[in-house]
Design an enzyme around this catalytic site. Structure first.
Site, PDB file in Angstrom:
ATOM      1  CG  ASP A 254      36.492  37.944  24.695  1.00 31.24           C
ATOM      2  OD1 ASP A 254      36.502  39.170  24.878  1.00 31.24           O
ATOM      3  OD2 ASP A 254      37.504  37.291  24.381  1.00 31.24           O
TER       4      ASP A 254
ATOM      5  CG  LEU B   8      19.506  30.691  36.618  1.00 32.59           C
ATOM      6  CD1 LEU B   8      20.077  29.413  35.998  1.00 32.59           C
ATOM      7  CD2 LEU B   8      19.292  31.741  35.535  1.00 32.59           C
TER       8      LEU B   8
ATOM      9  CG  HIS C 157      31.366  46.682  28.179  1.00 32.94           C
ATOM     10  ND1 HIS C 157      31.961  45.481  27.908  1.00 32.94           N
ATOM     11  CD2 HIS C 157      32.383  47.583  28.260  1.00 32.94           C
ATOM     12  CE1 HIS C 157      33.278  45.642  27.857  1.00 32.94           C
ATOM     13  NE2 HIS C 157      33.559  46.904  28.062  1.00 32.94           N
TER      14      HIS C 157
HETATM   15  C1  FPP Z   1      34.682  41.186  27.355  1.00 30.39           C
HETATM   16  O1  FPP Z   1      34.603  41.966  26.198  1.00 30.39           O
HETATM   17  C2  FPP Z   1      33.648  41.592  28.282  1.00 30.39           C
HETATM   18  C3  FPP Z   1      33.880  42.154  29.503  1.00 30.39           C
HETATM   19  C4  FPP Z   1      35.227  42.418  30.029  1.00 30.39           C
HETATM   20  C5  FPP Z   1      32.791  42.580  30.367  1.00 30.39           C
HETATM   21  C6  FPP Z   1      31.531  41.775  30.278  1.00 30.39           C
HETATM   22  C7  FPP Z   1      30.471  42.573  30.899  1.00 30.39           C
HETATM   23  C8  FPP Z   1      29.190  42.627  30.509  1.00 30.39           C
HETATM   24  C9  FPP Z   1      28.574  41.810  29.468  1.00 30.39           C
HETATM   25  C10 FPP Z   1      28.273  43.573  31.170  1.00 30.39           C
HETATM   26  C11 FPP Z   1      28.251  43.500  32.660  1.00 30.39           C
HETATM   27  C12 FPP Z   1      27.606  42.252  33.158  1.00 30.39           C
HETATM   28  C13 FPP Z   1      26.699  42.237  34.143  1.00 30.39           C
HETATM   29  C14 FPP Z   1      26.217  40.947  34.681  1.00 30.39           C
HETATM   30  C15 FPP Z   1      26.169  43.455  34.716  1.00 30.39           C
HETATM   31  P1  FPP Z   1      35.865  42.834  25.799  1.00 30.39           P
HETATM   32  O2  FPP Z   1      35.661  44.208  26.291  1.00 30.39           O
HETATM   33  O3  FPP Z   1      37.128  42.184  26.282  1.00 30.39           O
HETATM   34  O4  FPP Z   1      35.767  42.761  24.251  1.00 30.39           O
HETATM   35  P2  FPP Z   1      36.981  42.800  23.213  1.00 30.39           P
HETATM   36  O5  FPP Z   1      37.806  41.566  23.457  1.00 30.39           O
HETATM   37  O6  FPP Z   1      36.283  42.793  21.898  1.00 30.39           O
HETATM   38  O7  FPP Z   1      37.738  44.068  23.471  1.00 30.39           O
END
Ligand code: FPP
Length: 260
Positions: A34, A145, A51
């Protein structure tokens, strides 16, 4: 090349690694990644930049698990609720997933990583789903893994899907209600061939489970850190593992030297 930590009196990564007891490492780490959006906003960048940076933390988490011999890592990449985000962000995330799989597939294979997904992945756009299925297929024989990526995932939906599976099975095999126990439910979960996570990490200061692995987290140690996911790298992971090793896991039992 990894530079030595400098300029602070904080322990170096090598010192942190040396603190770990190899016999007490978790067998399964789950992560709610997050804070990507906030990381980007703090730098006046588009959310997708967060991201993208978050992918580097994913790589780092995989590397550490491989180095330490932690056999299972499950990461929450896209929840069912994430479908409510603006279409451009969803499209960018799906594009990022495709890009990740197209560029890292060979590396995952070289590293011996089995890539799998959990969730209602049939909702993914066709092209992303094709990349996912190809990576699952090509890494199916690997076991150094077990990397599980939760996509279009919801913990309650997983339990609903398990109940549906059990009811179907009950009709076919004439099972009785009393035949259903915890081990049977486990067999119908998406994670039926993984141990429950020993450690759940959530970054960005939120202290919720957010519908992640609801059944599986029953006895999991929870670790919350204010660090945003793109900043969660080796040092942060080592700190989480050290904290985990300091916890007393009782699973509901009482450990006492006094006899009663
Ligand atoms: C939460 O941050 C994160 C996500 C919803 C997406 C996580 C995805 C990745 C790390 C990249 C894709 C992964 C792979 C394996 C290809 P948020 O956007 O909710 O952050 P915020 O709470 O600060 O808005």
């Amino acid at each position: 090349m990894r530079l030595p930590d400098s300029g602070t009196d904080q322990p170096s990564e090598a010192e942190l690694t040396a603190k770990l007891d190899p016999d007490l490492l978790p067998k399964h780490v789950a992560i709610i990644m997050d804070g990507n959006g906030r990381w980007a906003e703090a730098r006046s960048l588009p959310r997708i930049a967060g991201h993208r940076e978050g992918i580097k933390s994913v790589r780092e988490a995989i590397t550490i698990c491989l180095e330490l011999g932690i056999p299972a890592l499950t990461i929450y990449a896209f929840s069912q609720e994430n479908w409510n985000r603006p279409a451009p962000e969803i499209n960018s995330l799906m594009g990022l997933l495709e890009h990740y799989l197209s560029t890292e597939r060979n590396k995952l294979i070289e590293q011996g990583v089995r890539f799998r997904t959990i969730g209602r992945t049939e909702s993914l756009p066709t092209s992303a789903l094709q990349w996912v299925r190809a990576a699952e297929h090509e890494t199916a024989h690997l076991d150094k893994l077990h990397l599980t990526v939760a996509l279009s995932y919801g913990g309650r939906a997983e339990i609903v899907d398990a109940i549906r599976g059990i009811v179907r099975e009950a009709y076919d095999r004439k099972m009785q209600a009393d035949d259903i126990d915890e081990s049977l439910v486990h067999q119908f979960l998406y994670t039926h061939d993984l141990p429950d996570p020993d450690l759940l990490i959530r970054t960005s200061g939120e202290t919720r489970i957010s519908n992640f692995l609801l059944w599986q987290l029953a006895y999991t140690e929870l670790y919350f850190t204010p660090t945003l996911w793109p900043d969660f790298r080796r040092r942060e992971m080592l700190l989480a593992l050290i904290e985990f090793q300091g916890r007393e896991r009782r699973f509901g039992r009482v450990f006492t030297s006094l006899s009663s």
